[in-house]
Design a protein around this motif. Structure first.
Motif, short mmCIF file in Angstrom:
data_model
loop_
_atom_site.label_atom_id
_atom_site.label_comp_id
_atom_site.label_asym_id
_atom_site.label_seq_id
_atom_site.Cartn_x
_atom_site.Cartn_y
_atom_site.Cartn_z
N THR A 18 0.86 -1.18 0.00
CA THR A 18 0.00 0.00 0.00
C THR A 18 0.90 1.24 0.00
O THR A 18 2.10 1.14 0.22
N LEU A 19 0.31 2.40 -0.19
CA LEU A 19 1.08 3.63 -0.17
C LEU A 19 1.79 3.84 1.16
O LEU A 19 2.88 4.40 1.21
N ASP A 20 1.20 3.35 2.25
CA ASP A 20 1.86 3.48 3.56
C ASP A 20 2.74 2.27 3.89
O ASP A 20 3.11 2.07 5.03
N GLY A 21 3.08 1.47 2.86
CA GLY A 21 4.06 0.41 3.03
C GLY A 21 3.56 -0.85 3.69
O GLY A 21 4.34 -1.67 4.15
N ARG A 22 2.26 -1.04 3.74
CA ARG A 22 1.70 -2.23 4.40
C ARG A 22 1.57 -3.38 3.40
O ARG A 22 1.33 -3.15 2.21
N VAL A 146 3.13 -0.31 -5.79
CA VAL A 146 2.52 0.52 -4.75
C VAL A 146 1.09 0.84 -5.17
O VAL A 146 0.86 1.48 -6.19
N LEU A 150 -4.38 3.35 1.64
CA LEU A 150 -3.75 3.55 2.95
C LEU A 150 -4.45 2.62 3.94
O LEU A 150 -5.67 2.67 4.08
N GLY A 152 -2.95 2.02 7.30
CA GLY A 152 -2.72 2.57 8.62
C GLY A 152 -2.39 1.54 9.69
O GLY A 152 -2.16 1.89 10.84
N LYS A 153 -2.37 0.28 9.33
CA LYS A 153 -2.04 -0.78 10.29
C LYS A 153 -1.51 -1.98 9.52
O LYS A 153 -1.61 -2.05 8.31
N SER A 156 4.70 -4.01 7.87
CA SER A 156 5.35 -3.16 6.88
C SER A 156 6.17 -4.00 5.90
O SER A 156 6.61 -5.10 6.24
#
Length: 187
Positions: A18-22, A146, A150, A152-153, A156
């Motif tokens: 994901t964009l937040d690296g998940r 990517v 997002l 958020g949890k 990573s």
């Protein structure tokens, strides 16, 4: 050593994030983006590859899904026919056609695979096996898809990884706003 690396097969990590690296639960957020652009990406990636490298979890998921999809997409047929190398001490006799267990030390086994003649090796997935190979400097390229999501949890992409300097060598945007970022370690 640089000359030796140039003659060896490349090990390419291909993974979704994901964009937040998940990277957790990709089936929940990546499936809407599995369209013609994703098919083209995987077809191109596997065109110059003749081996898949997987940990137990990825192997079990892929072995349960891909054989039943034979004949539906060219990259699926390629995956089903190519050599598959499984890093696991718990998988008994791998049942997916042309699958082989890596015996002994995984890093040594992968280093030996890279020295064999052939095309590139592709590692799908991203966690335990990728981190182990990262620690042994065996990864030659990272292709991170990517997704515009997002979470958020969750886990990573590079939890607890040691620093590695990377060079961005290519970017491509495929359908749905998925960005394919291609990095190589600076050696």
């Amino acid at each position: 050593m640089n000359e030796e690396r140039q003659t060896m097969r490349k090990l390419i990590v291909s993974t979704y994030a994901t964009l937040d690296g998940r990277v957790d639960d990709i089936r929940e957020w990546a499936v809407p983006f599995n369209d013609a652009g994703a098919v083209e990406y995987h077809t191109d990636l596997l065109a110059n590859s003749d081996g898949l490298l997987m940990g137990r979890k990825t192997y079990e998921i892929f072995a349960a899904v891909w054989p039943s999809l034979s004949g539906q997409l060219p990259y699926v047929d390629k995956m089903n026919s190519m050599a598959k190398y499984v890093a696991s001490t718990t998988v008994g006799d791998p049942s997916w056609d042309n699958s082989h267990l890596i015996k002994g030390d995984v890093a040594d086994g992968v280093a030996e695979l890279k020295q064999r003649p052939g095309q590139d090796l592709v590692l799908y997935g991203c966690h335990k096996l990728m981190h182990s190979l990262l620690e042994h400097d065996l990864i030659d390229e990272y292709r991170i898809l990517v997704h515009p999501v997002l979470l958020g949890k969750g886990r990573s992409l590079f939890d607890d990884a040691e620093r590695v300097n990377l060079e961005l060598v290519d970017t491509t945007v495929i359908s749905g706003g998925v960005c394919v970022l291609v990095y190589q370690p600076v050696r």
